[in-house]
Scaffold this active site. Structure first.
Site, PDB file in Angstrom:
ATOM      1  N   ARG A  64      21.763  30.251  20.850  1.00 48.35           N
ATOM      2  CA  ARG A  64      21.315  29.167  22.008  1.00 48.35           C
ATOM      3  C   ARG A  64      22.825  28.498  22.317  1.00 48.35           C
ATOM      4  O   ARG A  64      22.580  27.105  22.431  1.00 48.35           O
ATOM      5  CB  ARG A  64      20.355  28.376  21.484  1.00 48.35           C
ATOM      6  CG  ARG A  64      18.893  29.045  21.595  1.00 48.35           C
ATOM      7  CD  ARG A  64      18.047  28.259  21.322  1.00 48.35           C
ATOM      8  NE  ARG A  64      16.582  29.054  21.117  1.00 48.35           N
ATOM      9  CZ  ARG A  64      16.087  29.720  22.226  1.00 48.35           C
ATOM     10  NH1 ARG A  64      16.327  29.215  23.531  1.00 48.35           N
ATOM     11  NH2 ARG A  64      14.794  30.412  22.199  1.00 48.35           N
ATOM     12  N   LEU A  65      23.973  28.940  21.975  1.00 48.61           N
ATOM     13  CA  LEU A  65      25.194  28.386  22.215  1.00 48.61           C
ATOM     14  C   LEU A  65      25.670  28.689  23.463  1.00 48.61           C
ATOM     15  O   LEU A  65      26.431  29.190  23.874  1.00 48.61           O
ATOM     16  CB  LEU A  65      26.308  28.609  21.132  1.00 48.61           C
ATOM     17  CG  LEU A  65      25.770  28.106  19.844  1.00 48.61           C
ATOM     18  CD1 LEU A  65      26.762  28.562  18.934  1.00 48.61           C
ATOM     19  CD2 LEU A  65      25.580  26.641  19.832  1.00 48.61           C
TER      20      LEU A  65
END
Length: 212
Positions: free
Chosen positions: A189-190
């Protein structure tokens, strides 16, 4: 980080900043990629408006054209979204391409397209869709499916021969973007998020990278 992600990052960082209309060029490239990977309607976008009480409304519509002036879609001006947009003249939209793990968010002001633009697009639609524009009192209560079919039959008979004119209440809107955000999925989720923004349509774009 895989090579595809690196290539994507290079696009964000280096590939478009020299373009005067950088976000439109990037959007065009992403949309073209989506046309080869999305099963249905790569030009589908959610469209958000607000009612007179400030309560948001959202629905899916189809983007029909775009250029550096904005993003164009068509509707019945007497529909819920037509009335809400004419009252507020601001909108937001979002494109989501699951196959590419990308999305684009657009926020801005709304203007009506010209009658000439609307006429040209209406004439390009299938004949049944043009009949449907006359038959449907979009967003208003419908007593039965049969009532709709009666309207379709009535206008099919009325326009059995010759061209079908565009109803005065059926036309298009253009979203003139003041913000365009590009989002691309990354591991853990970066994600990558870049937003292009400007205060008015006459000013140049600025670009900011956002935390995911």
């Amino acid at each position: 980080m895989d090579s595809k992600s690196e290539d994507h990052d290079n696009i964000f960082e280096h590939g478009y900043d020299k373009e005067v209309n950088a976000p439109f060029k990037l959007f065009a490239d992403w949309l073209n990629e989506a046309k080869t990977s999305e099963i249905n309607d790569p030009n589908a976008m959610s469209l958000a408006s607000v009612d007179p009480d400030g309560l948001p409304n959202i629905r899916m519509v189809l983007l029909q054209s775009f250029d550096e002036k904005g993003f164009v879609f068509y509707t019945n001006y007497e529909s819920a979204k037509g009335c809400e947009l004419q009252e507020n003249m601001k909108a937001a939209s979002c494109f989501h391409w699951k196959s590419l793990r990308r999305q684009v968010r657009v926020r801005g002001e709304v203007v009506k397209v010209t009658p000439e633009e609307a006429d040209a697009y209406f004439a390009s639609r299938p004949r049944g869709s043009r009949i449907g524009a006359w038959a449907s009192k979009q967003s208003r209560p419908l007593e039965s499916r049969f009532a709709l079919e009666k309207e379709v039959a009535k206008f099919t008979a009325k326009y059995a021969i010759g061209e079908i004119p565009r109803p005065d209440y059926w036309s298009g809107f253009r979203i003139i973007p003041l913000q365009i955000e590009f989002w691309h999925d990354r591991a853990y989720r970066l994600h990558d998020r870049f937003v292009y923004s400007r205060k008015t349509a006459e000013l140049p774009w600025g670009k900011t990278r956002l935390y995911p």
